[in-house]
Design a protein around this motif. Structure first.
Motif, PDB file in Angstrom:
ATOM      1  N   ASN A   1     -16.193 -15.116 -13.154  1.00 29.00           N
ATOM      2  CA  ASN A   1     -15.195 -14.800 -12.128  1.00 29.00           C
ATOM      3  C   ASN A   1     -14.201 -13.726 -12.539  1.00 29.00           C
ATOM      4  O   ASN A   1     -13.318 -13.374 -11.760  1.00 29.00           O
ATOM      5  CB  ASN A   1     -14.442 -16.074 -11.716  1.00 29.00           C
ATOM      6  N   GLY A   2     -14.306 -13.205 -13.765  1.00 28.30           N
ATOM      7  CA  GLY A   2     -13.414 -12.136 -14.201  1.00 28.30           C
ATOM      8  C   GLY A   2     -11.971 -12.566 -14.384  1.00 28.30           C
ATOM      9  O   GLY A   2     -11.066 -11.715 -14.343  1.00 28.30           O
ATOM     10  N   VAL A   3     -11.733 -13.843 -14.644  1.00 30.69           N
ATOM     11  CA  VAL A   3     -10.380 -14.364 -14.816  1.00 30.69           C
ATOM     12  C   VAL A   3     -10.003 -14.339 -16.299  1.00 30.69           C
ATOM     13  O   VAL A   3     -10.795 -14.741 -17.161  1.00 30.69           O
ATOM     14  CB  VAL A   3     -10.277 -15.792 -14.251  1.00 30.69           C
ATOM     15  N   TYR A   4      -8.761 -13.873 -16.580  1.00 28.95           N
ATOM     16  CA  TYR A   4      -8.261 -13.843 -17.950  1.00 28.95           C
ATOM     17  C   TYR A   4      -7.657 -15.193 -18.330  1.00 28.95           C
ATOM     18  O   TYR A   4      -7.135 -15.928 -17.475  1.00 28.95           O
ATOM     19  CB  TYR A   4      -7.191 -12.761 -18.120  1.00 28.95           C
ATOM     20  N   GLY A   5      -7.706 -15.499 -19.606  1.00 29.81           N
ATOM     21  CA  GLY A   5      -7.074 -16.693 -20.147  1.00 29.81           C
ATOM     22  C   GLY A   5      -6.477 -16.394 -21.512  1.00 29.81           C
ATOM     23  O   GLY A   5      -6.693 -15.310 -22.081  1.00 29.81           O
TER      24      GLY A   5
END
Length: 457
Positions: free
Chosen positions: A304-308
């Motif tokens: 999903n291309g989400v940063y963490g």
């Protein structure tokens, strides 16, 4: 005329009788040998609640194995897969020549995935892919070195691989490896090319040109997106100085061009010098980035291309870290961070592993080496006995070497407890005794994955 009897009335044996007895003895020997060979196979089938069916010869299909003469041994497809997935890649590549059925079975995506899952836990399937610069001939070469202690090779020339480029390269870099695939950067007289290569089956494809060319400070990562069943490649820039270059990602199923991705919302800069790739684990790429005046591990989800963010422990945060001193890697399926504090006159090499992904308190020190002669060290592979293979750069000779690091006393606990210093010893890596000016490498698991099968183009 009747033949004369000898020795209690018995007739002398004719030459034809002697031949028959000799042939009968040979036949008994062959039968005994065949039973000794095939008994383990039949035992395996019986233990798995399987049966053999004998039929007349019919055309081969997906669930039939053709045998000569008028009989056929028909294995259920799942049993045949379970048998073949236990074999090494080189054997399976040769078996593709047996028949169309075998090449169809071995090339099937389900088979390659099942074989890879078994290979991950097979010590003999673990290899070290090495690039080597030859000072005498001024060119680069590639080698595939075994990581299993039972596969020692004395002649390193037998480990040499043919370069996937048709031209003679003057520079080769291995950026990263994942699931038996490697990203290569090859420089020749025509310029720079990036290849996705499987060294085990000797197959490669040329990747599309980068949107923003690498400058030696950018890094690559390779991973598998299970949600879309495709492999993706990420290319990150440090952007510390000079013109800004956007980070980009390539989905191999599209196979057309790189796509720019957004920066981390609170990113100041990325530091890659101590890391030569972007580790892929838990469906995300990882790197170290500066945020809020301290170091954190940044994750980028491949789906999903989400940063963490994954915070460091207090023990790691108190280090005087810099871009050349802290790097990331993966050992035994765990994210690890390593520190080379040679710039602070504290020649200590430390490796921590994140035992529970995403939990700050689970960072544990695995290796602590004091007064090391190496200005740089990066872990590459951890063996079953706890020894760690490291790629090192010697402080005085400026030469590269692969070294084995382990505890000097076997009775010490496997994990070094926080706050305690463990003296370590290092020794040469016997499978690759060379110590040359320029060389590097990455550990990988052999696989049957075809780079050509990963694209639509």
């Amino acid at each position: 005329m009747a033949k004369k009897r000898k020795n209690d009335g018995e007739l002398p044996e004719s030459s034809s009788c002697k031949k028959q007895k000799k042939m009968k003895g040979k036949a008994n020997f062959i039968i005994s040998a065949a039973a000794a060979i095939f008994f383990p196979l039949f035992s395996f089938i019986i233990n798995n609640n399987c049966s053999l069916k004998l039929r007349k010869k019919t055309p081969p299909s997906i669930d039939q194995l053709e045998v000569r003469n008028s009989a056929m041994v028909q294995f259920p497809e799942q049993i045949l897969v379970n048998i073949l997935t236990r074999l090494p890649v080189q054997s399976l590549v040769r078996f593709k020549c047996v028949s169309k059925f075998w090449i169809t079975l071995i090339s099937d995506p389900y088979f390659t995935k099942k074989h890879l899952n078994r290979a991950r836990n097979d010590q003999d399937s673990q290899k070290l892919l090495i690039y080597q610069w030859g000072p005498k001939v001024s060119n680069f070469s590639l080698y595939c070195c075994p990581l299993s202690p039972v596969q020692q090779v004395k002649d390193v020339q037998k480990l040499k691989l043919d370069c996937p480029s048709t031209l003679k390269p003057n520079k080769i870099l291995i950026h990263c490896c994942y699931n038996g695939l490697a990203i290569l950067e090859i420089c020749d007289k025509d310029g720079v090319k990036y290849l996705l290569w499987n060294p085990s089956i000797r197959e490669s494809i040329v990747l599309p040109p980068l949107g923003c060319p690498g400058d030696g400070r950018s890094r690559f990562g390779l991973g598998y997106d299970s949600s879309s069943d495709e492999y993706k490649i990420i290319h990150m820039h440090q952007n510390r100085e000079g013109p800004y270059c956007p980070n980009e990602i390539l989905a191999l199923k599209d196979g057309c061009s790189w796509r720019s991705i957004d920066e981390h919302p609170r990113a100041i800069r990325c530091w890659f010098h101590a890391s030569d790739s972007l580790p892929f684990i838990h469906a995300a790429f990882h790197w170290i980035q500066v945020s809020r005046n301290y170091f954190v591990v940044i994750s980028f989800d491949i789906s999903n291309g989400v940063y963490g963010e994954i915070p460091f422990s207090d023990e790691i945060l108190i280090l005087k870290a810099g871009p050349d001193t802290v790097g990331l890697s993966v050992l035994e399926g765990m994210l690890c961070v390593y520190s080379n504090l040679f710039f602070t006159a504290n020649a200590t090499f430390v490796v921590w592993v994140l035992k529970e992904y995403g939990v700050k308190e689970s960072w544990m020190a695995l290796i602590v080496v004091k007064d090391t002669p190496y200005v740089y060290a990066a872990p590459r592979h951890r063996f079953a006995d706890g020894e760690v293979l490291c790629w090192c750069l010697n402080r005085e000779t400026r030469r590269h070497a692969f070294r084995m690091v382990s505890r000097s006393f076997r009775s010490w606990p496997r994990w070094v407890t926080r706050g305690h210093t463990s003296w370590m010893v290092s020794r040469p890596f016997k499978s690759w005794p060379r110590c040359d000016t320029i060389q590097g490498g990455h550990a990988f698991t052999e696989s049957l994955i075809s780079p050509k099968s990963l694209t639509y183009s």
